[in-house]
Design a protein around this motif. Structure first.
Motif, PDB file in Angstrom:
ATOM      1  N   ASN A  42       7.059  -9.442  20.942  1.00  0.00           N
ATOM      2  CA  ASN A  42       8.122 -10.302  21.470  1.00  0.00           C
ATOM      3  C   ASN A  42       7.957 -11.722  20.964  1.00  0.00           C
ATOM      4  OD1 ASN A  42       9.226  -8.180  22.892  1.00  0.00           O
ATOM      5  ND2 ASN A  42       8.207  -8.706  24.810  1.00  0.00           N
ATOM      6  N   MET A  43       6.710 -12.209  20.927  1.00  0.00           N
ATOM      7  CA  MET A  43       6.465 -13.555  20.439  1.00  0.00           C
ATOM      8  C   MET A  43       6.832 -13.669  18.968  1.00  0.00           C
ATOM      9  SD  MET A  43       5.506 -15.270  22.847  1.00  0.00           S
ATOM     10  CE  MET A  43       4.749 -15.214  24.415  1.00  0.00           C
ATOM     11  N   THR A  44       6.502 -12.650  18.194  1.00  0.00           N
ATOM     12  CA  THR A  44       6.805 -12.676  16.771  1.00  0.00           C
ATOM     13  C   THR A  44       8.306 -12.730  16.553  1.00  0.00           C
ATOM     14  OG1 THR A  44       4.812 -11.425  16.311  1.00  0.00           O
ATOM     15  CG2 THR A  44       6.474 -11.467  14.589  1.00  0.00           C
ATOM     16  N   GLN A 100       5.034 -23.459  21.691  1.00  0.00           N
ATOM     17  CA  GLN A 100       4.315 -22.806  22.774  1.00  0.00           C
ATOM     18  C   GLN A 100       5.276 -21.886  23.515  1.00  0.00           C
ATOM     19  OE1 GLN A 100       3.105 -26.377  24.766  1.00  0.00           O
ATOM     20  NE2 GLN A 100       1.129 -26.429  23.715  1.00  0.00           N
ATOM     21  N   TYR A 101       4.828 -20.648  23.775  1.00  0.00           N
ATOM     22  CA  TYR A 101       5.646 -19.638  24.440  1.00  0.00           C
ATOM     23  C   TYR A 101       4.934 -19.139  25.687  1.00  0.00           C
ATOM     24  CZ  TYR A 101       7.957 -19.436  19.900  1.00  0.00           C
ATOM     25  OH  TYR A 101       8.618 -19.750  18.745  1.00  0.00           O
ATOM     26  N   LEU A 108      10.322 -20.114  25.166  1.00  0.00           N
ATOM     27  CA  LEU A 108       9.791 -21.315  24.527  1.00  0.00           C
ATOM     28  C   LEU A 108       9.579 -22.368  25.608  1.00  0.00           C
ATOM     29  CD1 LEU A 108       9.179 -22.747  21.779  1.00  0.00           C
ATOM     30  CD2 LEU A 108      11.524 -23.588  21.863  1.00  0.00           C
ATOM     31  N   ILE A 109       8.335 -22.864  25.758  1.00  0.00           N
ATOM     32  CA  ILE A 109       8.041 -23.852  26.799  1.00  0.00           C
ATOM     33  C   ILE A 109       7.523 -25.160  26.231  1.00  0.00           C
ATOM     34  CG2 ILE A 109       7.650 -22.149  28.618  1.00  0.00           C
ATOM     35  CD1 ILE A 109       4.621 -22.542  28.176  1.00  0.00           C
ATOM     36  N   GLN A 118      16.113 -29.235  22.670  1.00  0.00           N
ATOM     37  CA  GLN A 118      17.247 -28.828  23.501  1.00  0.00           C
ATOM     38  C   GLN A 118      17.020 -27.470  24.167  1.00  0.00           C
ATOM     39  OE1 GLN A 118      20.674 -28.436  20.993  1.00  0.00           O
ATOM     40  NE2 GLN A 118      19.578 -27.240  19.456  1.00  0.00           N
ATOM     41  N   TYR A 119      16.096 -26.662  23.642  1.00  0.00           N
ATOM     42  CA  TYR A 119      15.835 -25.328  24.176  1.00  0.00           C
ATOM     43  C   TYR A 119      14.715 -25.300  25.207  1.00  0.00           C
ATOM     44  CZ  TYR A 119      18.540 -24.132  20.067  1.00  0.00           C
ATOM     45  OH  TYR A 119      19.511 -24.058  19.119  1.00  0.00           O
TER      46      TYR A 119
END
Length: 124
Positions: A42-44, A100-101, A108-109, A118-119
């Motif tokens: 999922n991270m990839t 960083q996730y 995305l944090i 913005q995300y």
């Protein structure tokens, strides 16, 4: 002679018990590994999507070719001290930036890319 047989029997029992304990621990770890693999996948996927959007915006602004796109140079999972709980995955890129996730959600944090701001979740 009976003492030797008793000693051999005890050694065999000890080896069997140790083997059973190892088998139990190896079985438990495999379920954690599959969960970690899913999180990594999922991270990839998130990293690939976000990297391409940053690369496209940088290329259109500078006119560079896609051969200069940043690539992943490091990745680690660390405790989220700022939040006080949970873990995050930090991905470091060849251009010196990072993302960083959240390990659980893949959200995305944190990011050093201006285009990602913005995300990110609101700090309020």
């Amino acid at each position: 002679m009976d003492n030797n047989k008793l000693l051999i029997a005890i050694i065999i029992i000890i080896v069997v018990v140790i083997g059973a304990v190892c088998a139990v621990f190896l079985t438990d770890d495999s379920s954690d590994d599959s969960n970690s693999t899913n999180i990594t996948n999922n991270m990839t996927n998130n990293t690939t999507i976000n990297t391409s959007s940053v690369s496209n915006s940088q290329n259109s602004a500078s006119g560079d070719s896609s051969s200069n796109d940043p690539f992943v140079v490091g990745e680690s999972v660390e405790f989220n001290y700022q939040n006080g709980e949970g873990y995050y995955r930090q991905v470091e890129y060849s251009d010196g930036n990072f993302r960083q996730y959240d390990v659980n959600t893949g959200e995305l944090i944190g990011s050093s890319y201006a285009s990602d701001q913005q995300y990110l979740p609101s700090r309020e």
